[in-house]
Motif scaffolding. Structure first.
Motif, short mmCIF file in Angstrom:
data_model
loop_
_atom_site.label_atom_id
_atom_site.label_comp_id
_atom_site.label_asym_id
_atom_site.label_seq_id
_atom_site.Cartn_x
_atom_site.Cartn_y
_atom_site.Cartn_z
N SER A 18 0.82 -1.20 0.00
CA SER A 18 0.00 0.00 0.00
C SER A 18 0.86 1.26 0.00
CB SER A 18 -0.90 0.02 1.24
OG SER A 18 -1.54 1.28 1.37
N ARG A 128 -9.37 8.81 6.50
CA ARG A 128 -10.02 8.08 5.41
C ARG A 128 -9.13 7.87 4.19
NH1 ARG A 128 -15.03 6.66 5.99
NH2 ARG A 128 -16.19 7.42 7.81
N ARG A 129 -7.98 8.53 4.16
CA ARG A 129 -7.05 8.29 3.05
C ARG A 129 -6.30 6.97 3.23
NH1 ARG A 129 -3.25 13.30 2.50
NH2 ARG A 129 -3.16 12.96 4.75
N ASP A 131 -5.66 3.19 3.51
CA ASP A 131 -6.40 2.00 3.08
C ASP A 131 -5.89 0.70 3.71
OD1 ASP A 131 -4.05 1.39 1.67
OD2 ASP A 131 -4.85 2.10 -0.24
N THR A 132 -4.74 0.78 4.40
CA THR A 132 -4.15 -0.43 4.99
C THR A 132 -3.57 -0.13 6.36
OG1 THR A 132 -3.55 -1.22 2.77
CG2 THR A 132 -2.48 -2.29 4.64
N ARG A 163 -16.16 1.76 5.56
CA ARG A 163 -14.82 2.34 5.41
C ARG A 163 -13.91 1.45 4.55
NH1 ARG A 163 -10.40 3.72 5.12
NH2 ARG A 163 -9.00 4.82 6.54
N ALA A 165 -11.13 -0.45 5.15
CA ALA A 165 -9.67 -0.52 5.29
C ALA A 165 -9.24 -1.96 5.58
CB ALA A 165 -9.20 0.39 6.42
#
Length: 206
Positions: A18, A128-129, A131-132, A163, A165
């Motif tokens: 990521s 929220r940016r 992702d991992t 969300r 993630a």
């Protein structure tokens, strides 16, 4: 013809592919224990993690991955004990001064009481940016809004359902059913480790 093979850097055996990642790390007193067995009595505790401790191994591994990740990677680091201790309020680029500042943050951290996993996960999911997530802990949750594994699984599952993630989990020192289930529930990979980043690659939790 030669082919350019892209080597994906690993963190305790888990690939970090990521470009928007948060590392959540246990900084409780138990991380001052020896990474290879019971700590010898009579030694004064070094809260930053003396050589041979879980914290020393963690700092070495986290520093290594921070050095290897591409400049285009956005990261944040959240240590947790009594509560979450974030490096920054949101993801930061590694390019420029970011990489060295992140490494300095890792090297200078102290250990304290408790293991507040829930509130640290909530803080990470607010960005929220990202992702991992990579969550590492050597013990059960102690302190925070929720401490029972079933409650944490339920609440984090609800918050992350939309969300989306990916939450990867690493148990330091022993298998942890709670962390294995947390990874499985949130599309992540689980691994148990006793020290450095070598050994078998993590597998998607089943």
């Amino acid at each position: 013809p030669k082919t350019n093979t892209v080597v994906v850097p690993t963190y305790f055996g888990l690939e970090v592919a990521s470009k928007r990642v948060i590392f959540l790390v246990d900084a409780s007193i138990s991380m001052l224990q020896s990474a290879t067995g019971p700590k010898k009595k009579g030694r004064k505790k070094n809260l930053k993690g003396a050589p041979g401790t879980k914290m020393a191994a963690l700092k070495k591994e986290l520093t290594s991955i921070l050095k290897k990740l591409p400049d285009t990677t956005m990261v944040n680091i959240i240590f947790f004990n009594v509560g979450p201790i974030p490096w920054k309020s949101s993801l930061q680029p590694l390019r420029g001064r970011g990489r060295q500042e992140a490494i300095s943050f890792v090297q200078n951290l102290d250990c304290k009481l408790k293991t507040n996993i829930y509130d640290s996960l909530v803080l990470a999911l607010k960005d929220r940016r990202a992702d991992t997530l990579f969550l590492l802990s050597d013990g059960k949750p102690i302190g925070g809004t929720f401490t029972k594994p079933a409650d944490i699984l339920r609440e984090i599952g609800a918050k992350n359902r939309v969300r989306g993630a990916k939450i990867n989990c690493i148990s330091f020192g022993q298998e942890t059913p709670f962390l294995k289930q947390l990874a499985k529930q949130n599309g992540g990979v689980y691994r148990a480790t006793s020290g450095g980043g070598g050994g078998k690659k993590g597998k998607k939790a089943k």
